[in-house]
Design a protein around this motif. Structure first.
Motif, PDB file in Angstrom:
ATOM      1  N   THR A 295      -7.056  28.930 -61.711  1.00 21.13           N
ATOM      2  CA  THR A 295      -6.440  27.737 -62.268  1.00 21.13           C
ATOM      3  C   THR A 295      -6.834  26.566 -61.380  1.00 21.13           C
ATOM      4  OG1 THR A 295      -4.557  28.990 -63.099  1.00 21.13           O
ATOM      5  CG2 THR A 295      -4.240  26.622 -62.823  1.00 21.13           C
ATOM      6  N   VAL A 296      -7.377  25.526 -61.984  1.00 22.94           N
ATOM      7  CA  VAL A 296      -7.812  24.359 -61.223  1.00 22.94           C
ATOM      8  C   VAL A 296      -7.000  23.145 -61.676  1.00 22.94           C
ATOM      9  CG1 VAL A 296      -9.753  22.893 -60.583  1.00 22.94           C
ATOM     10  CG2 VAL A 296     -10.145  25.310 -61.082  1.00 22.94           C
ATOM     11  N   LEU A 297      -6.410  22.474 -60.711  1.00 16.95           N
ATOM     12  CA  LEU A 297      -5.629  21.273 -60.979  1.00 16.95           C
ATOM     13  C   LEU A 297      -6.253  20.094 -60.243  1.00 16.95           C
ATOM     14  CD1 LEU A 297      -2.151  22.870 -60.223  1.00 16.95           C
ATOM     15  CD2 LEU A 297      -3.167  22.549 -62.483  1.00 16.95           C
ATOM     16  N   THR A 298      -6.321  18.952 -60.899  1.00 15.78           N
ATOM     17  CA  THR A 298      -6.736  17.729 -60.213  1.00 15.78           C
ATOM     18  C   THR A 298      -5.481  16.898 -59.990  1.00 15.78           C
ATOM     19  OG1 THR A 298      -7.222  16.612 -62.308  1.00 15.78           O
ATOM     20  CG2 THR A 298      -9.051  17.764 -61.221  1.00 15.78           C
ATOM     21  N   CYS A 299      -5.412  16.259 -58.833  1.00 15.61           N
ATOM     22  CA  CYS A 299      -4.134  15.627 -58.480  1.00 15.61           C
ATOM     23  C   CYS A 299      -4.256  14.188 -58.021  1.00 15.61           C
ATOM     24  CB  CYS A 299      -3.429  16.459 -57.420  1.00 15.61           C
ATOM     25  SG  CYS A 299      -4.265  16.474 -55.837  1.00 15.61           S
ATOM     26  N   GLY A 300      -5.419  13.583 -58.125  1.00 11.00           N
ATOM     27  CA  GLY A 300      -5.522  12.182 -57.716  1.00 11.00           C
ATOM     28  C   GLY A 300      -5.010  11.974 -56.305  1.00 11.00           C
ATOM     29  N   GLY A 301      -4.062  11.064 -56.141  1.00  9.26           N
ATOM     30  CA  GLY A 301      -3.541  10.732 -54.817  1.00  9.26           C
ATOM     31  C   GLY A 301      -2.314  11.514 -54.406  1.00  9.26           C
ATOM     32  N   PHE A 302      -2.025  12.618 -55.095  1.00 15.40           N
ATOM     33  CA  PHE A 302      -0.811  13.397 -54.808  1.00 15.40           C
ATOM     34  C   PHE A 302      -0.693  13.790 -53.343  1.00 15.40           C
ATOM     35  CE2 PHE A 302       0.707  17.759 -54.125  1.00 15.40           C
ATOM     36  CZ  PHE A 302       2.052  17.583 -54.380  1.00 15.40           C
ATOM     37  N   ILE A 303      -1.774  14.262 -52.754  1.00 15.73           N
ATOM     38  CA  ILE A 303      -1.694  14.784 -51.379  1.00 15.73           C
ATOM     39  C   ILE A 303      -1.410  13.655 -50.400  1.00 15.73           C
ATOM     40  CG2 ILE A 303      -2.976  15.951 -49.538  1.00 15.73           C
ATOM     41  CD1 ILE A 303      -4.371  17.537 -51.831  1.00 15.73           C
ATOM     42  N   SER A 304      -2.119  12.525 -50.501  1.00 18.23           N
ATOM     43  CA  SER A 304      -1.868  11.436 -49.577  1.00 18.23           C
ATOM     44  C   SER A 304      -0.506  10.780 -49.835  1.00 18.23           C
ATOM     45  CB  SER A 304      -2.988  10.382 -49.642  1.00 18.23           C
ATOM     46  OG  SER A 304      -3.117   9.872 -50.947  1.00 18.23           O
ATOM     47  N   GLN A 305      -0.080  10.703 -51.093  1.00 18.68           N
ATOM     48  CA  GLN A 305       1.248  10.162 -51.402  1.00 18.68           C
ATOM     49  C   GLN A 305       2.350  11.056 -50.847  1.00 18.68           C
ATOM     50  OE1 GLN A 305       1.069   9.827 -55.641  1.00 18.68           O
ATOM     51  NE2 GLN A 305      -0.297   8.077 -55.589  1.00 18.68           N
ATOM     52  N   THR A 306       2.178  12.353 -50.980  1.00 19.90           N
ATOM     53  CA  THR A 306       3.161  13.289 -50.452  1.00 19.90           C
ATOM     54  C   THR A 306       3.205  13.198 -48.924  1.00 19.90           C
ATOM     55  OG1 THR A 306       2.808  14.766 -52.324  1.00 19.90           O
ATOM     56  CG2 THR A 306       3.861  15.713 -50.383  1.00 19.90           C
ATOM     57  N   ALA A 307       2.038  13.110 -48.305  1.00 15.66           N
ATOM     58  CA  ALA A 307       1.986  13.009 -46.847  1.00 15.66           C
ATOM     59  C   ALA A 307       2.681  11.737 -46.364  1.00 15.66           C
ATOM     60  CB  ALA A 307       0.538  13.025 -46.368  1.00 15.66           C
ATOM     61  N   SER A 308       2.491  10.627 -47.064  1.00 11.32           N
ATOM     62  CA  SER A 308       3.129   9.384 -46.618  1.00 11.32           C
ATOM     63  C   SER A 308       4.641   9.425 -46.796  1.00 11.32           C
ATOM     64  CB  SER A 308       2.528   8.174 -47.341  1.00 11.32           C
ATOM     65  OG  SER A 308       2.825   8.212 -48.709  1.00 11.32           O
ATOM     66  N   SER A 309       5.124  10.181 -47.786  1.00 10.89           N
ATOM     67  CA  SER A 309       6.573  10.294 -47.961  1.00 10.89           C
ATOM     68  C   SER A 309       7.191  11.228 -46.918  1.00 10.89           C
ATOM     69  CB  SER A 309       6.920  10.752 -49.372  1.00 10.89           C
ATOM     70  OG  SER A 309       6.571  12.111 -49.563  1.00 10.89           O
ATOM     71  N   ILE A 310       6.372  12.162 -46.389  1.00  3.59           N
ATOM     72  CA  ILE A 310       6.857  13.088 -45.353  1.00  3.59           C
ATOM     73  C   ILE A 310       6.837  12.401 -43.998  1.00  3.59           C
ATOM     74  CG2 ILE A 310       6.370  15.229 -44.091  1.00  3.59           C
ATOM     75  CD1 ILE A 310       5.089  16.257 -46.713  1.00  3.59           C
ATOM     76  N   GLY A 311       5.681  11.781 -43.710  1.00  4.35           N
ATOM     77  CA  GLY A 311       5.462  11.177 -42.397  1.00  4.35           C
ATOM     78  C   GLY A 311       6.164   9.884 -42.288  1.00  4.35           C
TER      79      GLY A 311
END
Length: 92
Positions: free
Chosen positions: A76-92
């Motif tokens: 299963t392949v998912l594309t996520c745009g800016g999900f990873i960097s957005q999630t990281a900025s909400s964590i950090g």
């Protein structure tokens, strides 16, 4: 599961958070999006994940998603745009 993103610092933050929240999740590898497509595809092929999440920019991530589906059976392949960097900025 495998994630790809633009910046390794973002990846580390997101993976630690996901690992804490979902201890049964098995992350078999990740890499940044600064590599060439053949290197990324080779890494994904060797890891043989069930799920691949690509966040390397519109256009490129869709081309990689298609290539991954040709490489691996039952992935299963998912594309996520800016999900990873957005999630990281909400964590950090």
């Amino acid at each position: 599961m495998k994630y790809l993103a633009v910046h390794l610092g973002c990846l580390h933050l997101v993976f630690h958070s996901l690992s804490d929240q979902y201890p049964a999740l098995k992350i078999c590898g990740y890499c940044d999006g600064y590599r060439n497509d053949q290197e990324i595809l080779a890494e994904i092929a060797s890891a043989r994940p069930d799920i691949v999440i690509l966040g390397v920019g519109v256009g490129r991530q869709e081309e990689l998603a298609y290539a991954v589906q040709l490489l691996l059976d039952r992935v299963t392949v998912l594309t996520c745009g800016g999900f990873i960097s957005q999630t990281a900025s909400s964590i950090g």
